[in-house]
Scaffold this motif. Structure first.
Motif, PDB file in Angstrom:
ATOM      1  N   MET A  10       0.823  -1.215   0.000  1.00 52.96           N
ATOM      2  CA  MET A  10       0.000   0.000   0.000  1.00 52.96           C
ATOM      3  C   MET A  10       0.857   1.265   0.000  1.00 52.96           C
ATOM      4  O   MET A  10       0.408   2.328  -0.441  1.00 52.96           O
ATOM      5  N   TYR A  11       2.092   1.160   0.433  1.00 51.55           N
ATOM      6  CA  TYR A  11       2.940   2.345   0.547  1.00 51.55           C
ATOM      7  C   TYR A  11       3.874   2.412  -0.654  1.00 51.55           C
ATOM      8  O   TYR A  11       5.095   2.347  -0.546  1.00 51.55           O
ATOM      9  N   TYR A  12       3.269   2.549  -1.803  1.00 48.10           N
ATOM     10  CA  TYR A  12       4.018   2.492  -3.050  1.00 48.10           C
ATOM     11  C   TYR A  12       4.842   3.754  -3.311  1.00 48.10           C
ATOM     12  O   TYR A  12       5.655   3.778  -4.239  1.00 48.10           O
ATOM     13  N   LEU A  13       4.666   4.798  -2.488  1.00 50.82           N
ATOM     14  CA  LEU A  13       5.451   6.014  -2.652  1.00 50.82           C
ATOM     15  C   LEU A  13       6.729   6.011  -1.829  1.00 50.82           C
ATOM     16  O   LEU A  13       7.484   6.990  -1.853  1.00 50.82           O
ATOM     17  N   LEU A  14       6.993   4.936  -1.130  1.00 51.59           N
ATOM     18  CA  LEU A  14       8.182   4.868  -0.286  1.00 51.59           C
ATOM     19  C   LEU A  14       9.453   5.011  -1.109  1.00 51.59           C
ATOM     20  O   LEU A  14       9.618   4.375  -2.153  1.00 51.59           O
ATOM     21  N   THR A  15      10.376   5.839  -0.589  1.00 50.42           N
ATOM     22  CA  THR A  15      11.707   5.967  -1.170  1.00 50.42           C
ATOM     23  C   THR A  15      12.781   5.438  -0.223  1.00 50.42           C
ATOM     24  O   THR A  15      13.868   5.077  -0.690  1.00 50.42           O
ATOM     25  N   GLU A  16      12.468   5.385   1.089  1.00 53.24           N
ATOM     26  CA  GLU A  16      13.417   4.872   2.071  1.00 53.24           C
ATOM     27  C   GLU A  16      12.665   4.005   3.079  1.00 53.24           C
ATOM     28  O   GLU A  16      11.615   4.416   3.595  1.00 53.24           O
ATOM     29  N   LEU A  17      13.200   2.806   3.353  1.00 52.64           N
ATOM     30  CA  LEU A  17      12.585   1.880   4.303  1.00 52.64           C
ATOM     31  C   LEU A  17      13.675   1.325   5.205  1.00 52.64           C
ATOM     32  O   LEU A  17      14.670   0.774   4.727  1.00 52.64           O
ATOM     33  N   TYR A  18      13.467   1.468   6.526  1.00 53.47           N
ATOM     34  CA  TYR A  18      14.446   1.040   7.518  1.00 53.47           C
ATOM     35  C   TYR A  18      13.802  -0.017   8.420  1.00 53.47           C
ATOM     36  O   TYR A  18      12.786   0.262   9.086  1.00 53.47           O
ATOM     37  N   LEU A  19      14.384  -1.215   8.392  1.00 52.82           N
ATOM     38  CA  LEU A  19      13.920  -2.329   9.229  1.00 52.82           C
ATOM     39  C   LEU A  19      15.082  -2.859  10.071  1.00 52.82           C
ATOM     40  O   LEU A  19      15.244  -4.054  10.251  1.00 52.82           O
ATOM     41  N   ILE A  20      15.866  -1.964  10.621  1.00 53.38           N
ATOM     42  CA  ILE A  20      17.064  -2.338  11.382  1.00 53.38           C
ATOM     43  C   ILE A  20      16.654  -3.016  12.688  1.00 53.38           C
ATOM     44  O   ILE A  20      15.725  -2.566  13.374  1.00 53.38           O
ATOM     45  N   GLU A  21      17.363  -4.082  13.006  1.00 55.93           N
ATOM     46  CA  GLU A  21      17.225  -4.814  14.273  1.00 55.93           C
ATOM     47  C   GLU A  21      15.774  -5.204  14.564  1.00 55.93           C
ATOM     48  O   GLU A  21      15.156  -4.766  15.542  1.00 55.93           O
ATOM     49  N   ASN A  22      15.257  -6.055  13.666  1.00 55.56           N
ATOM     50  CA  ASN A  22      13.955  -6.669  13.877  1.00 55.56           C
ATOM     51  C   ASN A  22      14.142  -8.180  13.991  1.00 55.56           C
ATOM     52  O   ASN A  22      15.221  -8.638  14.395  1.00 55.56           O
ATOM     53  N   SER A  23      13.130  -8.959  13.635  1.00 56.63           N
ATOM     54  CA  SER A  23      13.187 -10.428  13.763  1.00 56.63           C
ATOM     55  C   SER A  23      13.008 -11.104  12.412  1.00 56.63           C
ATOM     56  O   SER A  23      12.379 -12.162  12.300  1.00 56.63           O
ATOM     57  N   ILE A  24      13.573 -10.516  11.402  1.00 54.20           N
ATOM     58  CA  ILE A  24      13.438 -11.061  10.053  1.00 54.20           C
ATOM     59  C   ILE A  24      14.431 -12.212   9.870  1.00 54.20           C
ATOM     60  O   ILE A  24      15.617 -12.072  10.168  1.00 54.20           O
ATOM     61  N   ILE A  25      13.915 -13.345   9.393  1.00 53.09           N
ATOM     62  CA  ILE A  25      14.737 -14.539   9.166  1.00 53.09           C
ATOM     63  C   ILE A  25      14.872 -14.843   7.683  1.00 53.09           C
ATOM     64  O   ILE A  25      15.949 -15.218   7.213  1.00 53.09           O
ATOM     65  N   ILE A  26      13.790 -14.668   6.954  1.00 47.05           N
ATOM     66  CA  ILE A  26      13.766 -15.016   5.536  1.00 47.05           C
ATOM     67  C   ILE A  26      13.244 -13.824   4.741  1.00 47.05           C
ATOM     68  O   ILE A  26      12.265 -13.182   5.151  1.00 47.05           O
ATOM     69  N   LEU A  27      13.889 -13.563   3.630  1.00 48.00           N
ATOM     70  CA  LEU A  27      13.377 -12.597   2.656  1.00 48.00           C
ATOM     71  C   LEU A  27      12.717 -13.383   1.532  1.00 48.00           C
ATOM     72  O   LEU A  27      13.403 -14.013   0.715  1.00 48.00           O
ATOM     73  N   CYS A  28      11.402 -13.381   1.516  1.00 46.44           N
ATOM     74  CA  CYS A  28      10.643 -14.178   0.547  1.00 46.44           C
ATOM     75  C   CYS A  28      10.557 -13.450  -0.793  1.00 46.44           C
ATOM     76  O   CYS A  28      10.882 -12.266  -0.916  1.00 46.44           O
ATOM     77  N   ASN A  29      10.089 -14.180  -1.784  1.00 45.84           N
ATOM     78  CA  ASN A  29       9.897 -13.604  -3.112  1.00 45.84           C
ATOM     79  C   ASN A  29       8.866 -12.490  -3.061  1.00 45.84           C
ATOM     80  O   ASN A  29       7.846 -12.595  -2.368  1.00 45.84           O
ATOM     81  N   ILE A  87      16.434   3.405  -0.942  1.00 45.51           N
ATOM     82  CA  ILE A  87      17.272   2.951   0.165  1.00 45.51           C
ATOM     83  C   ILE A  87      16.508   1.879   0.931  1.00 45.51           C
ATOM     84  O   ILE A  87      15.367   2.110   1.352  1.00 45.51           O
ATOM     85  N   LEU A  88      17.148   0.715   1.126  1.00 48.10           N
ATOM     86  CA  LEU A  88      16.566  -0.376   1.907  1.00 48.10           C
ATOM     87  C   LEU A  88      17.619  -0.849   2.888  1.00 48.10           C
ATOM     88  O   LEU A  88      18.674  -1.336   2.494  1.00 48.10           O
ATOM     89  N   ASN A  89      17.317  -0.708   4.170  1.00 44.39           N
ATOM     90  CA  ASN A  89      18.256  -1.072   5.227  1.00 44.39           C
ATOM     91  C   ASN A  89      17.623  -2.161   6.087  1.00 44.39           C
ATOM     92  O   ASN A  89      16.615  -1.917   6.783  1.00 44.39           O
ATOM     93  N   ILE A  90      18.203  -3.386   6.045  1.00 44.56           N
ATOM     94  CA  ILE A  90      17.689  -4.522   6.827  1.00 44.56           C
ATOM     95  C   ILE A  90      18.826  -5.089   7.680  1.00 44.56           C
ATOM     96  O   ILE A  90      18.908  -6.298   7.893  1.00 44.56           O
ATOM     97  N   CYS A  91      19.687  -4.251   8.181  1.00 43.41           N
ATOM     98  CA  CYS A  91      20.812  -4.699   8.997  1.00 43.41           C
ATOM     99  C   CYS A  91      20.349  -5.178  10.373  1.00 43.41           C
ATOM    100  O   CYS A  91      19.254  -4.858  10.828  1.00 43.41           O
ATOM    101  N   ARG A  92      21.218  -6.010  10.999  1.00 44.82           N
ATOM    102  CA  ARG A  92      21.040  -6.476  12.373  1.00 44.82           C
ATOM    103  C   ARG A  92      19.749  -7.272  12.567  1.00 44.82           C
ATOM    104  O   ARG A  92      19.027  -7.087  13.551  1.00 44.82           O
ATOM    105  N   ASN A  93      19.479  -8.154  11.636  1.00 45.41           N
ATOM    106  CA  ASN A  93      18.393  -9.111  11.786  1.00 45.41           C
ATOM    107  C   ASN A  93      19.011 -10.510  11.882  1.00 45.41           C
ATOM    108  O   ASN A  93      20.186 -10.651  12.218  1.00 45.41           O
ATOM    109  N   SER A  94      18.225 -11.514  11.600  1.00 46.94           N
ATOM    110  CA  SER A  94      18.724 -12.895  11.616  1.00 46.94           C
ATOM    111  C   SER A  94      18.520 -13.548  10.258  1.00 46.94           C
ATOM    112  O   SER A  94      18.221 -14.748  10.158  1.00 46.94           O
TER     113      SER A  94
END
Length: 343
Positions: free
Chosen positions: A44-63, A74-81
């Protein structure tokens, strides 16, 4: 720009009541797993230009996790699993310029996952568990960060070294991007590690690669044509010589069986033929034989130029075939003296 900051809110899901015109969304330091519900909300947030998901509980990046975010830069997914990144995880991110995957648990990366990132300029893979990394197809890449990984500087890493030395890509923190294996190459930078000549011999040259590709295509076409011809012959042509071989085997078996049968049965037939000479005449056969002569006395009178003496001799010869009533045949080989002694 429309900024929304939801850091440290202990969110387990991406909230669905955010302003639809948001361009910068920061969801760092939560418990988001980026599951199917989260990915559907992100669409729904198709206007996003920057997304930060630092230090969450993400294990798998699905298709198609970010499939509708075509404006994301910019996509930042650092410090997850994260330890698994599926093939189409970054599909749709055609305008992405900076990708941060640092400090996760990534063991290996398929370089094809970066193919949709046509405009990527910065790739951060620092602090993972990567020991081998093939050359990615990133033609606009300017900066790559690889330190903090247990690099295995065997011959397999020579391609990456050549790419870092010949392309316009800058390896950040080059002095601390060190080899971990083998021991003799520790404390060497992956960009300057000395490789032996045997490693270079394992690398196919461009000419060799072209020849190999052409040879493979020719051999494949030849194999396919041969297979098609064989299929056509088997469908429409004769069966070949296999049927003749089968007939020969069957005839050999039959002839051998017949010879064995004859060899077994021949002594029985031979004994039967020998015993045929000692067959006794039955009584009715003797009577029939005598009646034949008594009923046709004219046969004797028809003999020309015979006198009475000759007739008597012939008659006696004819009656010599008559068997006595006792049913025994005289054996000339019985010694009469021995028979008298026994009596």
């Amino acid at each position: 720009e429309v900024k929304c900051n939801f850091t440290k809110q202990n969110y387990y899901l991406i909230p669905a009541d955010i302003n639809k015109e948001v361009t910068i969304l920061d969801l760092s330091y939560n418990q988001i797993t980026l599951n199917i519900t989260d990915t559907s909300i992100l669409q729904m947030y198709y206007l996003l230009t920057e997304l930060y998901l630092i230090e969450n509980s993400i294990i798998i990046l699905c298709n198609n996790s970010f499939g509708n975010l075509s404006n994301l830069r910019i996509l930042n997914i650092c410090r997850n699993s994260i330890h698994i990144i599926q093939q189409g995880a970054f599909t749709g991110l055609t305008k992405l310029q900076q990708l941060y995957l640092c400090q996760n648990k990534i063991l290996q990366l398929n370089p094809d996952i970066f193919v949709p990132l046509k405009n990527l300029k910065l790739l951060n893979l620092q602090g993972n568990l990567i020991s081998y990394f093939d050359v990615p197809q990133l033609f606009h890449l300017e900066l790559i960060i690889l330190h903090g990984n247990p690099w295995n500087c065997s011959c397999n890493l020579l391609n990456l070294q050549n790419w870092l030395n010949t392309s316009n890509v800058t390896l950040e923190n080059e002095n601390i991007t060190m080899c971990s294996y083998p021991d003799i190459l520790k404390y060497y930078s992956i960009k300057t590690v000395p490789y032996k000549a045997e490693c270079y011999s394992k690398l196919p040259s461009p000419i060799t690669e072209d020849l190999q590709i052409n040879f493979q295509s020719i051999s494949n076409s030849t194999f396919n044509s041969s297979l098609n011809n064989l299929t056509r012959n088997s469908e429409h042509g004769p069966l070949g010589k296999s049927w003749a071989f089968l007939v020969g085997v069957v005839m050999t078996v039959l002839v051998t069986s017949l010879l064995i049968f004859i060899a077994i049965k021949l002594p029985i037939w031979y004994n039967f033929l020998l015993s045929y000479k000692h067959h006794h005449l039955e009584e009715h056969e003797v009577e029939t034989y005598e009646d034949g002569f008594t009923q046709n006395p004219s046969s004797l009178s028809q003999i020309p130029d015979t006198n009475s003496e000759d007739t008597t001799v012939i008659f006696e010869q004819l009656h010599s075939f008559v068997v006595d009533d006792d049913g025994f045949i005289e054996d000339k080989y019985i010694d009469t003296h021995e028979l008298c002694e026994e009596n």
